[in-house]
Design a protein around this motif. Structure first.
Motif, mmCIF file in Angstrom:
data_model
loop_
_atom_site.group_PDB
_atom_site.id
_atom_site.type_symbol
_atom_site.label_atom_id
_atom_site.label_comp_id
_atom_site.label_asym_id
_atom_site.label_seq_id
_atom_site.Cartn_x
_atom_site.Cartn_y
_atom_site.Cartn_z
ATOM 1 N N THR A 295 0.825 -1.210 0.000
ATOM 2 C CA THR A 295 0.000 0.000 0.000
ATOM 3 C C THR A 295 0.857 1.258 0.000
ATOM 4 O OG1 THR A 295 -0.174 -0.001 2.420
ATOM 5 C CG2 THR A 295 -1.884 -1.173 1.195
ATOM 6 N N THR B 182 -1.495 4.491 -1.578
ATOM 7 C CA THR B 182 -1.265 5.724 -0.826
ATOM 8 C C THR B 182 -0.917 6.852 -1.794
ATOM 9 O OG1 THR B 182 -0.495 4.477 1.096
ATOM 10 C CG2 THR B 182 0.081 6.814 1.009
ATOM 11 N N TYR C 123 -3.431 7.687 6.162
ATOM 12 C CA TYR C 123 -2.828 8.271 4.965
ATOM 13 C C TYR C 123 -3.222 7.487 3.709
ATOM 14 C CZ TYR C 123 0.253 11.625 7.329
ATOM 15 O OH TYR C 123 0.759 12.690 8.032
ATOM 16 N N THR C 124 -3.242 6.163 3.840
ATOM 17 C CA THR C 124 -3.588 5.342 2.681
ATOM 18 C C THR C 124 -5.054 5.513 2.299
ATOM 19 O OG1 THR C 124 -1.864 3.749 3.279
ATOM 20 C CG2 THR C 124 -3.564 2.997 1.747
ATOM 21 N N GLY D 110 -5.294 8.581 0.340
ATOM 22 C CA GLY D 110 -4.751 8.382 -0.996
ATOM 23 C C GLY D 110 -5.714 7.650 -1.907
#
Length: 430
Positions: free
Chosen positions: A208, A213, A284-285, A288
């Motif tokens: 990821t 991300t 964060y992923t 994204g």
């Protein structure tokens, strides 16, 4: 969203697994930065630890932020469940862990990321496992490599570094006939370009860290379970089909049905291996993934333009981008990756190893890093870095020979990227 309609990818990448926070109404998934969770009472705790109830115990096993990411990626891949972990390499070990025992082997493609080749050819030996590396374009060789001790077949949908596209339908037919799972690393393609489960994959793994991300901020990995493999069809997978001593004889396949692999990955894999994804990385992923389709369209558009320019340049020997009509993998795009051939490929520089090093040093927009799938365009000379530990023969087989550089094309203006490559090639081949 409850009317039974199947939502489109662009909607799922924003909404799958996510609901307003029940305590505060927060619309974005909060970062649950906690190690442990208070049980309602002693009976509740006992049921959680005995796998009689689903919930949160300790963040090595489960975390609400990570849980949203797991559901989102599983939804995008068309899987039934997923297990988040600390990196793509961790995801590979997590995928193999319930399948393998000492003396068992996997059949793996020669066209893999250099770190994966090292992990499979060296590190897994410490578990008593082994790997046989085969050219997956040679289907007879794949069939011949499978023996009574083979427990999985492993490949990448779009292979790193060359961008080669694997004929997943043909490979899954072989693994199905052998009664073993097919594991596909879908990092380079993402579920937007390729959905391996629709082509017969049992498990899908991702780093990821890369395109999911997309901004080069955190590391992570995930294993997606298709839920379609019958772990009880033979006696090859006792961890899933036979009683588990650590849970008073519970049999995962019997207790959890199609979710057996996912529950085993959490209850045994994360519990004992501890390859846990942290909640901030999951956050964060998730952010994204909300723009994944938008980014991938631009990645592919830019890669197509840059690769076409490189192919006509006299300072370049060849370009491996599958999106070029000259590529032997061009015909697989419509079947395996109908939305494009990705943004990862290599090209060979006239002048060999030394010219490649000069090229890398002369670039200004491209970043020289050991990563891919960033919004920024990236370059690396694999033979001197990511594939350095491999023999020359292994490097060549992986598409990472000494005269080759790998590009990960970002979402900048393609004309600026071409101009940067042009001036760097002039320096490298002067």
């Amino acid at each position: 969203m409850g009317d039974g309609k199947t939502l489109h990818f662009d909607t799922q990448q924003i909404h799958a697994g996510s609901h307003p926070d029940p305590a505060t109404g927060a619309r974005q998934t909060p970062i649950y930065q906690t190690t442990a969770y208070v049980f309602r009472d002693a009976d509740h705790a006992a049921k959680l630890f005995n796998l009689q109830e689903v919930g949160y115990i300790y963040s090595r096993l489960t975390n609400p932020t990570v849980a949203v990411l797991q559901e989102r990626v599983a939804t995008l891949e068309g899987g039934i469940g997923a297990v988040g972990c600390s990196s793509g390499h961790a995801a590979q070990i997590m995928a193999l862990f319930p399948l393998m025992q000492p003396g068992m082997n996997i059949v793996a493609s020669t066209r893999l990321y250099g770190g994966t080749i090292t992990q499979f050819s060296q590190t897994i030996k410490r578990f008593g496992w082994s790997a046989k590396f085969v050219d997956f374009d040679d289907l007879d060789a794949v069939k011949d490599a499978i023996d009574d001790d083979t427990r999985a077949v492993f490949c990448e949908s779009i292979a790193n570094p060359g961008g080669y596209i694997t004929d997943l339908d043909a490979i899954s037919a072989i693994s199905d006939q052998a009664g073993i799972p097919l594991i596909v690393d879908n990092t380079s393609a993402t579920p937007y370009l390729c959905r391996p489960i629709e082509h017969g994959a049992t498990l899908v793994v991702h780093s990821t860290t890369k395109y999911l991300t997309g901004n080069g901020t955190v590391t992570g990995g995930v294993v997606v379970d298709s839920g379609k493999f019958d772990w009880t069809a033979n006696d090859k997978f006792p961890s899933l089909s036979q009683p588990e001593p650590a849970y008073h004889g519970l049999t995962f396949a019997e207790a959890f049905g199609p979710m057996a692999f996912t529950f085993h990955g959490i209850a045994i894999g994360l519990r004992d291996l501890g390859m846990t994804m942290n909640p901030q990385a999951a956050h964060y992923t998730l952010m994204g993934i909300e723009t994944l389709s938008l980014r991938m369209d631009r990645h592919v558009e830019n890669a197509q333009k840059v690769a076409a320019w490189l192919e006509t340049d006299p300072r370049v020997d060849y370009v491996t981008y599958a999106g070029l009509p000259s590529s032997p993998y061009y015909d697989r795009i419509s079947k395996i990756c109908p939305k494009g051939a990705g943004a990862l490929f290599t090209f060979a520089v006239k002048g060999g190893y030394d010219a490649c090093v000069k090229l890398v040093d002369a670039l200004e927009i491209f970043s020289h890093v050991a990563n891919l799938g960033d919004t920024r365009s990236l370059i690396i000379h694999s033979a001197s870095t990511t594939h350095r530990q491999l023999s020359v023969q292994q490097q060549e087989a992986a598409g990472a020979g000494p005269n080759v550089v790998r590009l990960s094309i970002g979402i900048e203006d393609a004309d600026d990227l071409i101009a940067d490559l042009d001036q760097a090639l002039a320096t490298a081949t002067a």
